[in-house]
Design a protein around this motif. Sequence first.
Motif, PDB file in Angstrom:
ATOM      1  N   SER B  83     -70.427 -31.218 -18.764  1.00  0.00           N
ATOM      2  CA  SER B  83     -69.251 -31.760 -19.438  1.00  0.00           C
ATOM      3  C   SER B  83     -68.679 -30.729 -20.414  1.00  0.00           C
ATOM      4  O   SER B  83     -67.471 -30.517 -20.491  1.00  0.00           O
ATOM      5  CB  SER B  83     -69.660 -33.034 -20.172  1.00  0.00           C
ATOM      6  N   PHE B  84     -69.578 -30.064 -21.142  1.00  0.00           N
ATOM      7  CA  PHE B  84     -69.152 -29.035 -22.102  1.00  0.00           C
ATOM      8  C   PHE B  84     -68.470 -27.875 -21.369  1.00  0.00           C
ATOM      9  O   PHE B  84     -67.406 -27.398 -21.779  1.00  0.00           O
ATOM     10  CB  PHE B  84     -70.371 -28.544 -22.886  1.00  0.00           C
ATOM     11  N   GLU B  86     -67.062 -27.965 -18.483  1.00  0.00           N
ATOM     12  CA  GLU B  86     -65.804 -28.442 -17.905  1.00  0.00           C
ATOM     13  C   GLU B  86     -64.693 -28.401 -18.957  1.00  0.00           C
ATOM     14  O   GLU B  86     -63.568 -28.006 -18.690  1.00  0.00           O
ATOM     15  CB  GLU B  86     -66.014 -29.873 -17.407  1.00  0.00           C
ATOM     16  N   GLU B  87     -65.072 -28.794 -20.177  1.00  0.00           N
ATOM     17  CA  GLU B  87     -64.113 -28.792 -21.271  1.00  0.00           C
ATOM     18  C   GLU B  87     -63.691 -27.369 -21.618  1.00  0.00           C
ATOM     19  O   GLU B  87     -62.531 -27.095 -21.883  1.00  0.00           O
ATOM     20  CB  GLU B  87     -64.772 -29.446 -22.493  1.00  0.00           C
ATOM     21  N   ARG B  88     -64.665 -26.457 -21.607  1.00  0.00           N
ATOM     22  CA  ARG B  88     -64.389 -25.069 -21.984  1.00  0.00           C
ATOM     23  C   ARG B  88     -63.562 -24.354 -20.911  1.00  0.00           C
ATOM     24  O   ARG B  88     -62.644 -23.621 -21.217  1.00  0.00           O
ATOM     25  CB  ARG B  88     -65.705 -24.292 -22.165  1.00  0.00           C
ATOM     26  N   SER B  91     -61.392 -28.379 -15.682  1.00  0.00           N
ATOM     27  CA  SER B  91     -62.057 -29.076 -14.577  1.00  0.00           C
ATOM     28  C   SER B  91     -61.671 -28.513 -13.215  1.00  0.00           C
ATOM     29  O   SER B  91     -62.306 -28.825 -12.213  1.00  0.00           O
ATOM     30  CB  SER B  91     -61.749 -30.569 -14.643  1.00  0.00           C
ATOM     31  N   ASN B 134     -60.229 -38.018 -13.762  1.00  0.00           N
ATOM     32  CA  ASN B 134     -59.699 -37.209 -14.863  1.00  0.00           C
ATOM     33  C   ASN B 134     -58.387 -36.527 -14.474  1.00  0.00           C
ATOM     34  O   ASN B 134     -58.050 -35.470 -14.980  1.00  0.00           O
ATOM     35  CB  ASN B 134     -60.729 -36.187 -15.357  1.00  0.00           C
ATOM     36  N   SER B 142     -61.841 -42.682 -20.830  1.00  0.00           N
ATOM     37  CA  SER B 142     -62.472 -42.057 -21.981  1.00  0.00           C
ATOM     38  C   SER B 142     -63.228 -43.095 -22.817  1.00  0.00           C
ATOM     39  O   SER B 142     -64.380 -42.888 -23.214  1.00  0.00           O
ATOM     40  CB  SER B 142     -61.392 -41.367 -22.814  1.00  0.00           C
ATOM     41  N   SER B 228     -69.398 -36.372 -17.755  1.00  0.00           N
ATOM     42  CA  SER B 228     -67.977 -36.088 -17.782  1.00  0.00           C
ATOM     43  C   SER B 228     -67.175 -37.330 -17.441  1.00  0.00           C
ATOM     44  O   SER B 228     -67.353 -37.916 -16.386  1.00  0.00           O
ATOM     45  CB  SER B 228     -67.673 -34.993 -16.769  1.00  0.00           C
ATOM     46  N   ARG B 230     -63.703 -37.533 -18.342  1.00  0.00           N
ATOM     47  CA  ARG B 230     -62.263 -37.329 -18.435  1.00  0.00           C
ATOM     48  C   ARG B 230     -61.655 -36.900 -17.130  1.00  0.00           C
ATOM     49  O   ARG B 230     -62.317 -36.388 -16.273  1.00  0.00           O
ATOM     50  CB  ARG B 230     -61.962 -36.294 -19.511  1.00  0.00           C
TER      51      ARG B 230
END
Lengths: 412, 230
Positions: B83-84, B86-88, B91, B134, B142, B228, B230
């Motif tokens: 998830s981290f 993917e955020e950085r 996606s 997402n 969310s 994840s 989102r």
Amino acid sequence: MLTGALGVYLCLFLALYFEVFLLISFLEKKPALKTTLKPRRLPTVSIIVPSFNEERTIVQTLTSLLGLEYPKDKLEILVVDDGSQDGTRDIVAEYTKNHPQIKYFYKENGGKYTALNFGITYSTNELVGCLDADSFVSPDALTEVVKKFEEDASVYAIMPAMKVSRPRSMLEHMQAVEYTFGVFYKKMFDNIGALNVLPGPFSIYRREVFDKIGLFHHAHNTEDMEIAFRMHHNGLKIVNAHNATVYTTVPRTLRALLKQRARWSQGFLENSRDYSYMYLNPKYGNFGMLVLPFGLSAFFLGLYITTYLIFTVLQTALTRALNMWATGVPVTFHFQVPHFDWFFLNTSMMTFAIIAVMGLTITAILLGNKIVQGKLTFFSYFSYFTLFGFIAPMWLARALWGAARSRPAPWR
Amino acid sequence: MQDWRKYTLAFFITTAIFITAFYIAARIDSSRIADIRGAQEAIAIDLLSSEVQFELLGNLDCSIIAEHPVLTDELNSLAERLSFAEERLGSDTAEVVILKKQYTLLEIKDYLLMRQISQKCNTKPVSVLYFYSNTGDCPECSKTGDVLTYLRETYPDLRVYSFDYNLDLSALQTLITLRKIKTPLPALIINSRAPVYGFKTLEDMEKLMPELQTLATSTKESTSSATSTR
């Protein structure tokens, strides 16, 4: 949000560019060490001490001037009282009894620039300087300034290196670091011929400056900045005597600090408007091409970054609060020993760009500290890095508000 | 007189610093991807080992399985990392998509294994299959993720499997077809019952899962976090 982040990158790039430019200037021409050489000739000097309700510090200021290693017959001290309502008049009158070198004048209150002009008109000496009544000079400051004038006949004005006098509180320590940073970049502005201000504490002018370009103007209460702009306009050279040290007292309260800095910043904005033709004009060298545009950019980008951060934090907090309200998930606090996991560190490009900007800022401060042989402590650095980012945007916003409303920034 | 050489040099040095910052950040992100891949490989081996163990034992010895519980914690930790990342990285990043597919397969395998074990050993695990999107068409996802995260932290034995509805993975699409999941999302399948759609508050969710009462609650923070969503 993406545009917002791009704006932050732009700020970081400009900040980094500016610092890199100054560091290149430093490597090109390192500040010379102090020597014991004496000037070949000692010109006559008048130091004007404009004062308005300065009973607290005036004696120390005058004592430091009398302590200058300079022949008494060549140095006159002109205290121009700009209509003080406190005990300044009595204190100076008493003090001058034993020191005929000091002359005291009382006039109706008209603002600092009128007091300076009064002194300049009265004096006939070769060099004319100013020392704010809240500042004190080191004994060799004048000799160092005179040496600089002697080194280069084309120099018309000299500004000293300024240090904060005995900082005590966190706010004063923050300013001590800020002034030390100032020592570095003022020296670098000197290297590139682009000094942008001749501050009240002990800036010294050749008399001809006033014959050529006239006396001080009101200049939105920043006459010391405007005269530097005017000198650049007329091609008169300004340099920095980094070995001439002046100690200044700084605002002790947040309120007083904000007022002082908002006045400086608003003065910069309004003088920039008056001298807008100098911006990005190669005719005015690095002053027009680098110092002015970067100064103005720093002003607005500083405000931009603050607004962006406040917006981001509020948005996140609001989203979380709304989510919590909608989901019914209670707020829980987990007390546990945090464990380090590199995986979750913020290692974005922005983080490294910020590290680079901070690194160069610290380098500049350390160099400034070395130039003035300062004694900054860990507490000083801690105060600076903790407070400055919160306080500076406040005076920037206040200055912008004042300039937008065309309201003169009050002196105190 | 301004010095154009110095202006240019400062520009190049500043650009070089920015490129270096970009390079360092990219290298660290690559290490992150490698870290996730390593974790996935370890989980895949563990899952395979459990499956083989399951096959070998035939007449299952449930006490042995109990000693080697399936990999909820590891999967949750992996989900947190993914998830981290993917955020950085976004996606849509190819490497993230591949890792997500592998993670999804591991989730499905873990889910199937858990079901087999529960049938043979007569255990009653509580599981939630959570389907999210997402791509911007699931505004409630969310919040649903927040509720599930909280529940999983409160009940460490609750097994939450979250699936990106739009992930182009045939095994996942088969699961979606079998379970008759339709949009709009979010969709939840609680303990193999019929799908439940839409956002449910914590209170609603607890009502939908009376089995939660049978699970022990956590007094300390679980190492798990949201997958994840989102």
